[in-house]
Design a protein around this motif. Structure first.
Motif, PDB file in Angstrom:
ATOM      1  N   ALA A 124       0.797  -1.224   0.000  1.00 49.04           N
ATOM      2  CA  ALA A 124       0.000   0.000   0.000  1.00 49.04           C
ATOM      3  C   ALA A 124       0.830   1.274   0.000  1.00 49.04           C
ATOM      4  O   ALA A 124       0.245   2.367   0.021  1.00 49.04           O
ATOM      5  CB  ALA A 124      -0.923   0.005   1.210  1.00 49.04           C
ATOM      6  N   LEU A 125       2.140   1.185  -0.031  1.00 50.04           N
ATOM      7  CA  LEU A 125       2.948   2.397   0.078  1.00 50.04           C
ATOM      8  C   LEU A 125       2.688   3.359  -1.079  1.00 50.04           C
ATOM      9  O   LEU A 125       2.393   4.543  -0.868  1.00 50.04           O
ATOM     10  CB  LEU A 125       4.429   2.022   0.144  1.00 50.04           C
ATOM     11  N   ILE A 126       2.785   2.883  -2.300  1.00 49.33           N
ATOM     12  CA  ILE A 126       2.607   3.768  -3.463  1.00 49.33           C
ATOM     13  C   ILE A 126       1.162   4.239  -3.605  1.00 49.33           C
ATOM     14  O   ILE A 126       0.915   5.447  -3.792  1.00 49.33           O
ATOM     15  CB  ILE A 126       3.105   3.068  -4.741  1.00 49.33           C
ATOM     16  N   PRO A 127       0.143   3.349  -3.544  1.00 48.78           N
ATOM     17  CA  PRO A 127      -1.238   3.855  -3.657  1.00 48.78           C
ATOM     18  C   PRO A 127      -1.603   4.864  -2.574  1.00 48.78           C
ATOM     19  O   PRO A 127      -2.239   5.887  -2.859  1.00 48.78           O
ATOM     20  CB  PRO A 127      -2.083   2.580  -3.551  1.00 48.78           C
ATOM     21  N   VAL A 128      -1.219   4.592  -1.320  1.00 50.80           N
ATOM     22  CA  VAL A 128      -1.559   5.517  -0.245  1.00 50.80           C
ATOM     23  C   VAL A 128      -0.772   6.816  -0.391  1.00 50.80           C
ATOM     24  O   VAL A 128      -1.285   7.904  -0.081  1.00 50.80           O
ATOM     25  CB  VAL A 128      -1.300   4.857   1.122  1.00 50.80           C
ATOM     26  N   ILE A 145      -4.822  14.686  -1.527  1.00 50.54           N
ATOM     27  CA  ILE A 145      -5.587  15.475  -0.550  1.00 50.54           C
ATOM     28  C   ILE A 145      -4.689  16.413   0.262  1.00 50.54           C
ATOM     29  O   ILE A 145      -5.163  17.039   1.214  1.00 50.54           O
ATOM     30  CB  ILE A 145      -6.366  14.543   0.395  1.00 50.54           C
ATOM     31  N   GLY A 146      -3.423  16.485  -0.087  1.00 48.26           N
ATOM     32  CA  GLY A 146      -2.521  17.441   0.551  1.00 48.26           C
ATOM     33  C   GLY A 146      -2.002  17.040   1.911  1.00 48.26           C
ATOM     34  O   GLY A 146      -1.586  17.901   2.693  1.00 48.26           O
ATOM     35  N   LEU A 147      -1.988  15.746   2.238  1.00 43.19           N
ATOM     36  CA  LEU A 147      -1.504  15.284   3.539  1.00 43.19           C
ATOM     37  C   LEU A 147      -0.183  14.537   3.455  1.00 43.19           C
ATOM     38  O   LEU A 147       0.320  14.083   4.486  1.00 43.19           O
ATOM     39  CB  LEU A 147      -2.545  14.370   4.206  1.00 43.19           C
ATOM     40  N   TYR A 148       0.367  14.402   2.250  1.00 41.42           N
ATOM     41  CA  TYR A 148       1.637  13.681   2.143  1.00 41.42           C
ATOM     42  C   TYR A 148       2.763  14.520   2.749  1.00 41.42           C
ATOM     43  O   TYR A 148       2.872  15.722   2.519  1.00 41.42           O
ATOM     44  CB  TYR A 148       1.946  13.388   0.675  1.00 41.42           C
ATOM     45  N   GLY A 149       3.614  13.867   3.536  1.00 38.40           N
ATOM     46  CA  GLY A 149       4.719  14.557   4.185  1.00 38.40           C
ATOM     47  C   GLY A 149       4.333  15.270   5.465  1.00 38.40           C
ATOM     48  O   GLY A 149       5.104  16.086   5.966  1.00 38.40           O
ATOM     49  N   SER A 150       3.173  14.963   6.033  1.00 41.10           N
ATOM     50  CA  SER A 150       2.716  15.624   7.253  1.00 41.10           C
ATOM     51  C   SER A 150       2.441  14.581   8.329  1.00 41.10           C
ATOM     52  O   SER A 150       2.301  13.389   8.053  1.00 41.10           O
ATOM     53  CB  SER A 150       1.451  16.441   6.988  1.00 41.10           C
ATOM     54  N   VAL A 151       2.338  15.057   9.556  1.00 38.05           N
ATOM     55  CA  VAL A 151       2.042  14.168  10.671  1.00 38.05           C
ATOM     56  C   VAL A 151       0.658  13.531  10.538  1.00 38.05           C
ATOM     57  O   VAL A 151       0.508  12.320  10.766  1.00 38.05           O
ATOM     58  CB  VAL A 151       2.186  14.924  12.005  1.00 38.05           C
ATOM     59  N   PRO A 152      -0.408  14.287  10.167  1.00 37.37           N
ATOM     60  CA  PRO A 152      -1.711  13.616   9.994  1.00 37.37           C
ATOM     61  C   PRO A 152      -1.693  12.522   8.936  1.00 37.37           C
ATOM     62  O   PRO A 152      -2.400  11.513   9.083  1.00 37.37           O
ATOM     63  CB  PRO A 152      -2.643  14.766   9.585  1.00 37.37           C
ATOM     64  N   GLY A 153      -0.908  12.669   7.880  1.00 36.04           N
ATOM     65  CA  GLY A 153      -0.818  11.623   6.875  1.00 36.04           C
ATOM     66  C   GLY A 153      -0.219  10.345   7.430  1.00 36.04           C
ATOM     67  O   GLY A 153      -0.704   9.238   7.148  1.00 36.04           O
TER      68      GLY A 153
END
Length: 315
Positions: A162-166, A173-181
């Motif tokens: 699931a690494l690439i799809p997620v 949705i703009g959450l990549y590279g963030s703590v919520p992601g």
């Protein structure tokens, strides 16, 4: 029985009583020899076994002792000799490594990021997993069995798939590279195990207990909060310990989904491995500092954790 007593009263020899249907051994019969496995289990609590287990535990803790000593030695001493030399020269021990580590903004930021990732991931997995497990165990709705089958099927899905799809989804949705992601990823992959574990535990609660609560007018949410959760506290605590340790010690997810500003402590320590020879003091003190928190969590919930692990064996 009457004939036997009458014959004894007249002085006549009484008839032999019927054979014991139980077939128990007589006084002269030899005692049956116990199986080898039973004899080995009986000797498990002996003093020799305890001494051996104590020696194994001490040997197992040697790396932790070495890490602690290495974290208290200057960097030049750590690069020049092994940690065991401290027993002949204890004057080299110092707290300067921890002072420098706690004054490093990058390390402190990564440690705080780890807390921000691990705590919400644990709380959300326990809360959502407990509610879903209660529904799958005690609430009738269409397709319940298929949902449970889907949860069990998700247990065998590896994280790497699931690494690439997620990553694409979080980027959209703009959450990549963030703590919520990172938190969302851990919650998504922690829920199947949480639902499976708690559902099996909830299903072991007596049905009459829940039916009595429903007859008293209790709604499902109130029954879950006031009755099921207190009974299932050992299982919930075990799940919380498992989830917290998995997230706290995770490297792969943090390495893929977190950037420099949201990287956990494991990613920050990995970046120091590029210059291992010159960063032994930083790596040792940082690793030991990151190990203190999960150890404290484990010992705080140790009683409930052991009860939850052994709960399935005592039913």
């Amino acid at each position: 029985m009457t004939s036997v007593l009458g014959a004894a009263a007249r002085g006549a020899p009484a008839a032999d009583p019927p054979d014991d249907p139980g077939g128990g051994p007589g006084d002269g019969d030899p005692v049956p020899r116990r199986p080898l496995a039973a004899r080995l289990v009986a000797r498990m609590g002996g003093p020799v076994v305890r001494i051996v287990l104590t020696a194994v535990a001490v040997f197992w803790l040697l790396p932790v002792l070495g890490l602690l000593v290495a974290s208290l030695r200057p960097g030049e001493d750590g690069a020049r000799s092994g940690w065991w030399t401290v027993f002949t020269a204890p004057a080299q021990l110092t707290l300067a490594n921890y002072a420098a580590l706690l004054s490093d903004g990058v390390v402190l930021g990564s440690l705080w990021n780890t807390v921000l990732i691990a705590v919400p991931s644990t709380v959300l997995v326990v809360a959502i997993g407990a509610l879903a497990a209660y529904a799958l165990a005690w609430i009738e709705f269409p397709g319940r069995d298929w949902v449970l089958i889907g949860v069990v099927a998700l247990l065998v899905v590896p994280v790497q798939v699931a690494l690439i799809p997620v990553a694409r989804l979080l980027g959209g949705i703009g959450l990549y590279g963030s703590v919520p992601g990172v938190v969302l990823f851990h919650v998504a992959f922690g829920l199947p195990f949480a639902v499976f574990l708690l559902r099996n535990f909830f299903a072991g609660i007596p049905r009459d207990l829940l039916e009595a609560a429903r007859m008293d007018g209790g709604r499902e949410l109130r029954i879950f909060w006031r009755l099921v959760l207190p009974i299932s506290l050992p299982a919930v605590a075990s799940l919380a310990v498992f989830q917290f340790l998995w997230v706290w010690n995770d490297l792969l997810v943090g390495l893929v989904f977190a950037d420099e500003s949201s990287a956990p402590i494991t990613v920050a320590l990995r970046s120091q491995l590029r210059q291992f020879g010159g960063n032994v003091d930083v790596l040792a003190s940082g690793a030991f500092l990151s190990m203190i928190v999960p150890l404290a969590v484990f010992f705080a919930f140790q009683r409930h954790f052991v009860q939850g692990v052994l709960a399935g064996t005592t039913r």
